[in-house]
Motif scaffolding. Structure first.
Motif, PDB file in Angstrom:
ATOM      1  N   TRP A  73      -4.685  20.787   6.263  1.00  0.00           N
ATOM      2  CA  TRP A  73      -3.206  21.937   7.863  1.00  0.00           C
ATOM      3  C   TRP A  73      -2.618  22.074   5.804  1.00  0.00           C
ATOM      4  O   TRP A  73      -2.342  22.883   6.974  1.00  0.00           O
ATOM      5  CB  TRP A  73      -3.075  20.370   8.441  1.00  0.00           C
ATOM      6  N   LEU A  74      -2.273  21.131   5.307  1.00  0.00           N
ATOM      7  CA  LEU A  74      -0.966  21.553   4.483  1.00  0.00           C
ATOM      8  C   LEU A  74      -1.474  22.649   3.149  1.00  0.00           C
ATOM      9  O   LEU A  74      -0.319  24.275   3.077  1.00  0.00           O
ATOM     10  CB  LEU A  74      -0.460  20.799   3.467  1.00  0.00           C
ATOM     11  N   ASN A  75      -2.978  22.865   3.062  1.00  0.00           N
ATOM     12  CA  ASN A  75      -3.070  23.673   2.805  1.00  0.00           C
ATOM     13  C   ASN A  75      -3.448  25.234   3.200  1.00  0.00           C
ATOM     14  O   ASN A  75      -3.350  26.228   2.752  1.00  0.00           O
ATOM     15  CB  ASN A  75      -4.522  23.335   2.070  1.00  0.00           C
ATOM     16  N   ILE A  76      -3.764  25.245   4.313  1.00  0.00           N
ATOM     17  CA  ILE A  76      -3.581  26.499   5.555  1.00  0.00           C
ATOM     18  C   ILE A  76      -2.523  26.822   5.846  1.00  0.00           C
ATOM     19  O   ILE A  76      -2.219  27.942   5.405  1.00  0.00           O
ATOM     20  CB  ILE A  76      -4.401  26.323   6.954  1.00  0.00           C
ATOM     21  N   ILE A  77      -1.326  25.476   6.086  1.00  0.00           N
ATOM     22  CA  ILE A  77      -0.244  26.233   5.790  1.00  0.00           C
ATOM     23  C   ILE A  77       0.859  26.601   5.089  1.00  0.00           C
ATOM     24  O   ILE A  77       1.082  28.420   5.095  1.00  0.00           O
ATOM     25  CB  ILE A  77       0.853  24.849   6.161  1.00  0.00           C
ATOM     26  N   ALA A  78       0.425  27.003   3.695  1.00  0.00           N
ATOM     27  CA  ALA A  78       0.466  27.008   2.098  1.00  0.00           C
ATOM     28  C   ALA A  78       0.444  28.167   2.231  1.00  0.00           C
ATOM     29  O   ALA A  78       1.062  29.114   1.884  1.00  0.00           O
ATOM     30  CB  ALA A  78       0.262  26.053   1.250  1.00  0.00           C
ATOM     31  N   LYS A  79      -1.093  28.195   2.759  1.00  0.00           N
ATOM     32  CA  LYS A  79      -1.846  29.680   2.353  1.00  0.00           C
ATOM     33  C   LYS A  79      -1.303  31.080   3.320  1.00  0.00           C
ATOM     34  O   LYS A  79      -0.786  32.168   3.235  1.00  0.00           O
ATOM     35  CB  LYS A  79      -3.182  29.648   2.516  1.00  0.00           C
ATOM     36  N   VAL A  80      -0.940  30.494   4.342  1.00  0.00           N
ATOM     37  CA  VAL A  80      -0.327  31.570   5.732  1.00  0.00           C
ATOM     38  C   VAL A  80       0.812  31.989   5.461  1.00  0.00           C
ATOM     39  O   VAL A  80       1.065  32.823   5.656  1.00  0.00           O
ATOM     40  CB  VAL A  80      -0.785  30.744   6.976  1.00  0.00           C
ATOM     41  N   ASN A  81       1.668  30.650   4.635  1.00  0.00           N
ATOM     42  CA  ASN A  81       2.825  31.171   4.111  1.00  0.00           C
ATOM     43  C   ASN A  81       2.969  32.824   3.541  1.00  0.00           C
ATOM     44  O   ASN A  81       4.294  33.009   2.792  1.00  0.00           O
ATOM     45  CB  ASN A  81       4.318  30.644   3.901  1.00  0.00           C
ATOM     46  N   GLU A  82       2.119  32.774   2.453  1.00  0.00           N
ATOM     47  CA  GLU A  82       1.682  33.928   1.537  1.00  0.00           C
ATOM     48  C   GLU A  82       2.281  34.643   2.452  1.00  0.00           C
ATOM     49  O   GLU A  82       2.979  35.660   1.401  1.00  0.00           O
ATOM     50  CB  GLU A  82       0.546  33.348   0.636  1.00  0.00           C
ATOM     51  N   THR A  83       1.851  35.669   2.846  1.00  0.00           N
ATOM     52  CA  THR A  83       2.547  36.772   3.627  1.00  0.00           C
ATOM     53  C   THR A  83       3.117  37.199   5.324  1.00  0.00           C
ATOM     54  O   THR A  83       2.884  37.294   5.749  1.00  0.00           O
ATOM     55  CB  THR A  83       0.357  37.274   4.495  1.00  0.00           C
ATOM     56  N   LYS A  84       3.429  35.065   5.714  1.00  0.00           N
ATOM     57  CA  LYS A  84       4.349  34.739   6.592  1.00  0.00           C
ATOM     58  C   LYS A  84       5.035  34.001   6.913  1.00  0.00           C
ATOM     59  O   LYS A  84       4.304  32.783   7.487  1.00  0.00           O
ATOM     60  CB  LYS A  84       3.011  34.779   7.784  1.00  0.00           C
ATOM     61  N   PRO A  85       6.008  34.522   5.697  1.00  0.00           N
ATOM     62  CA  PRO A  85       7.236  33.142   5.540  1.00  0.00           C
ATOM     63  C   PRO A  85       7.389  32.924   7.116  1.00  0.00           C
ATOM     64  O   PRO A  85       7.335  33.244   7.245  1.00  0.00           O
ATOM     65  CB  PRO A  85       7.859  33.611   4.525  1.00  0.00           C
ATOM     66  N   GLY A  86       7.601  31.172   6.593  1.00  0.00           N
ATOM     67  CA  GLY A  86       8.276  30.723   7.779  1.00  0.00           C
ATOM     68  C   GLY A  86       7.012  30.015   8.738  1.00  0.00           C
ATOM     69  O   GLY A  86       7.930  29.395   9.579  1.00  0.00           O
ATOM     70  N   SER A  87       5.743  30.269   9.185  1.00  0.00           N
ATOM     71  CA  SER A  87       4.596  29.819   9.557  1.00  0.00           C
ATOM     72  C   SER A  87       4.621  28.298   9.235  1.00  0.00           C
ATOM     73  O   SER A  87       4.480  27.883   8.633  1.00  0.00           O
ATOM     74  CB  SER A  87       3.740  30.314   9.481  1.00  0.00           C
ATOM     75  N   GLY A  88       4.643  27.782  10.840  1.00  0.00           N
ATOM     76  CA  GLY A  88       3.971  26.323  10.553  1.00  0.00           C
ATOM     77  C   GLY A  88       3.025  25.840  11.637  1.00  0.00           C
ATOM     78  O   GLY A  88       2.639  26.698  12.325  1.00  0.00           O
ATOM     79  N   ILE A  89       3.611  24.446  12.126  1.00  0.00           N
ATOM     80  CA  ILE A  89       2.122  23.977  12.237  1.00  0.00           C
ATOM     81  C   ILE A  89       2.236  24.794  13.964  1.00  0.00           C
ATOM     82  O   ILE A  89       1.463  25.939  15.074  1.00  0.00           O
ATOM     83  CB  ILE A  89       2.436  22.452  13.175  1.00  0.00           C
ATOM     84  N   LYS A  90       3.485  25.064  14.435  1.00  0.00           N
ATOM     85  CA  LYS A  90       3.149  25.907  15.954  1.00  0.00           C
ATOM     86  C   LYS A  90       2.966  26.810  16.265  1.00  0.00           C
ATOM     87  O   LYS A  90       2.934  27.222  16.942  1.00  0.00           O
ATOM     88  CB  LYS A  90       5.194  25.782  16.870  1.00  0.00           C
ATOM     89  N   ASP A  91       3.312  28.064  14.645  1.00  0.00           N
ATOM     90  CA  ASP A  91       2.909  29.327  14.357  1.00  0.00           C
ATOM     91  C   ASP A  91       1.738  29.332  14.610  1.00  0.00           C
ATOM     92  O   ASP A  91       1.440  30.355  14.916  1.00  0.00           O
ATOM     93  CB  ASP A  91       4.001  30.002  13.446  1.00  0.00           C
TER      94      ASP A  91
END
Length: 559
Positions: A392-410
């Motif tokens: 999950w942390l790997n996913i969150i870190a990667k998603v934030n490269e293109t969608k900054p501020g994205s967390g669990i809820k997003d």
């Protein structure tokens, strides 16, 4: 190097030493009976697949619960007595279940003995457990556990060596004749593994760029404490305050080491109070997890689906590919939609990690999960709580490269917008008298069997029964059949109820009731789960007659 002698100790069998998929679990006081533990360990040695215990290397460890060190001393004496060549033991008896599986596979041992009752409470008045893992790193197959049971019913002797007491705290090898005990750091091999699986640099850089992104990990005084400190603090650079309840205790600090919204409530409360975007909890032996961030609980069924959805950004799956995915039968069908989208095989298996292991050994499965907070991959043969958190942390870190501020809820919202949402809830009725629990199941089996002609088409509230069965699984690898795995009831709107008995408790029976409702309406995606499925819960109570048959007025746990 000292030598030792072996003596044959007469004994008599005990009733009820039948291991399930998670081994033998009983109250501590049961294991403390004269020869009780020794009988079971001898039965394991006698039941080991060829070539048996002579000359074998075995891994031994557990979650550190009460009675663990006493049991390890018995295992050491009997291992030497049965001509085992070497034991690899976690320091102070500590070794998480996933870490044990990894060491078995990495060092190509003949298997391992794990001392745990998983998410059950520990202490002198609570639970203990012993299970045998095979050379593939996974729980022993049914043929082996059945043999253990048959041997335990007729056992009349065990073989014990007079090995001097060994310090479990002292790292290194100790040799006695042809028998060696190696005490190892329980964390090192596991950290080496996960650093190969995930992009630690990506995750660490995410925390550096987002210093206000707080993480709180709760080990619930189980085995994962040392692993969490090493990985999240030392390797990923999070503050020491990011890990709590990290000292393994024999009684888990008097708490219940089960990572759910009930038993990890203090974690949830602190996350809400401090506005922490990412939190996690683990069970006693480290194979289960819960993910909860400010205002966002990740249902385990959604967790495995989302990890599968984003598998292509995780280094391990980039190199191996996504061979297939699987879920336990009661787990929600969210994963099914991802499998269809990714065009990979989906397998639906009974509850029990060994069924996933068969598929992994055959090269047909990469990612799998159970609704009971267990998720994992084919890098080992056990579910793995820390693995899931790192995914999950790997996913969150990667998603934030293109969608900054994205967390669990997003990430949850993006998943629902793509696939729709399965509202899913489980209720547990714990330690029900076995006779009463069986009456519930017998009643349900009659409804989907002999009475189906009148049951199918019947309406309960807003739900009309379409179909139902008692789940049966034919293993596509070895052809074995597992029957009576749980009652499934389907309704005309696509909703589903599953009711089954769980064998993870140490006494009585646990009735688990699962309700599931699908929505493709975006206006419903942010609804709370309970009101969304309340009608299904009411229907499940009316259909199953749980209250009537058990005398219970409400479940013990709702997740």
């Amino acid at each position: 190097m000292s030598t030792f002698t072996v003596k044959t100790v007469p004994t008599t069998p005990y009733e009820g030493q039948k291991p399930g998929t998670s081994g033998l679990r009983k109250r501590v006081k049961v294991f403390q009976q004269e020869n009780y533990t020794a009988n079971f360990i001898q039965a394991i040695f006698d039941a080991m697949p060829s070539p048996g215990p002579k000359g074998a290397t075995l891994v031994v460890g557990g979650d550190g619960r009460y009675y663990s060190e006493d049991a390890i001393k018995i295992i050491i004496r009997l291992a030497a007595g049965n001509e085992v060549a070497k034991l690899i033991v976690g320091q102070n008896g500590i070794l998480s279940t996933p870490a044990t599986s990894n060491i078995i596979r990495k060092r190509q041992t003949n298997g391992g003995i794990i001392l745990t009752a998983s998410h059950n409470p520990g202490g002198p008045n609570h639970d203990f457990g012993i299970k045998f893992n095979s050379s593939n790193g996974g729980s022993a197959p049914e043929a082996v556990t059945n043999r253990v049971y048959e041997i335990s019913r007729n056992i009349n002797q065990y073989y014990e060596a007079n090995i001097p007491e060994v310090s479990l705290a002292s790292l290194g090898k100790q040799t006695f004749g042809n028998f060696t005990i190696e005490i190892i750091n329980p964390v090192n091999d596991y950290v080496e593994l996960v650093k190969e699986l995930f992009d630690f640099d990506l995750i660490k850089n995410f925390f550096v760029k987002n210093p206000n992104y707080k993480v709180l990990v709760d080990s619930l005084h189980g085995v994962t404490g040392p692993y969490a400190i090493r990985i999240f603090v030392n390797e990923l650079g999070l503050p020491r305050s990011s890990v709590q309840n990290d000292v393994p205790l024999p009684d888990f600090g008097g708490s219940h080491p089960d990572p759910n919204l009930v038993y990890a409530k203090s974690l949830v409360d602190r996350i809400e109070e401090l506005d922490i975007p990412f939190g996690a909890a683990f069970d006693g032996d480290g194979d289960r997890h819960m993910i909860y961030g400010k205002g966002a609980f990740v249902v385990p069924s959604d967790s495995v689906a989302i990890i599968a959805e984003y598998a292509s950004i995780i280094p391990y799956f980039q190199s191996t590919g996504l061979k297939g995915v699987a879920r336990s039968m009661p787990t929600s069908r969210a994963l099914d939609l991802v499998a269809q989208d990714k065009n990979v095989d989906l397998f639906v298996v009974p509850t029990g990690w060994k069924f996933f292991g068969n598929l992994m050994d055959a090269g047909r499965l990469s990612i799998c999960g159970e609704e009971s907070f267990g998720t994992g991959a084919d890098c080992i043969r056990e579910k793995d709580g820390i693995w899931a958190i790192l995914a999950w942390l790997n996913i969150i870190a990667k998603v934030n490269e293109t969608k900054p501020g994205s967390g669990i809820k997003d990430i949850l919202r993006m998943h629902y917008e793509k696939y729709g949402r399965y509202f899913y809830l489980r209720t547990d009725y714990e330690e029900v008298e076995s006779e009463k629990a069986n009456r519930v199941i017998d009643h349900l089996r009659d409804l989907v069997g002999p009475s189906k002609g009148t049951f199918f088409g019947k309406t309960f509230g807003e739900f009309t029964v379409k179909d139902g069965d008692d789940f049966e699984y034919r293993d596509p690898v070895d052809g074995s059949i597992s029957s009576h795995q749980g009652i499934r009831i389907y309704f005309t709107d696509g909703s589903r109820i599953v009711i089954r008995l769980s064998g993870t408790g140490s006494q009585g029976a646990t009735i688990r009731v699962y309700v599931e409702k699908y929505s493709k309406n975006p206006s419903e995606y942010d609804l709370e789960t309970l009101p969304a499925v309340q009608g299904l819960i009411d229907a499940s109570l009316e259909i199953s007659k749980i209250n009537e048959y058990t005398g219970r007025t409400k479940p013990d746990v709702v997740t």
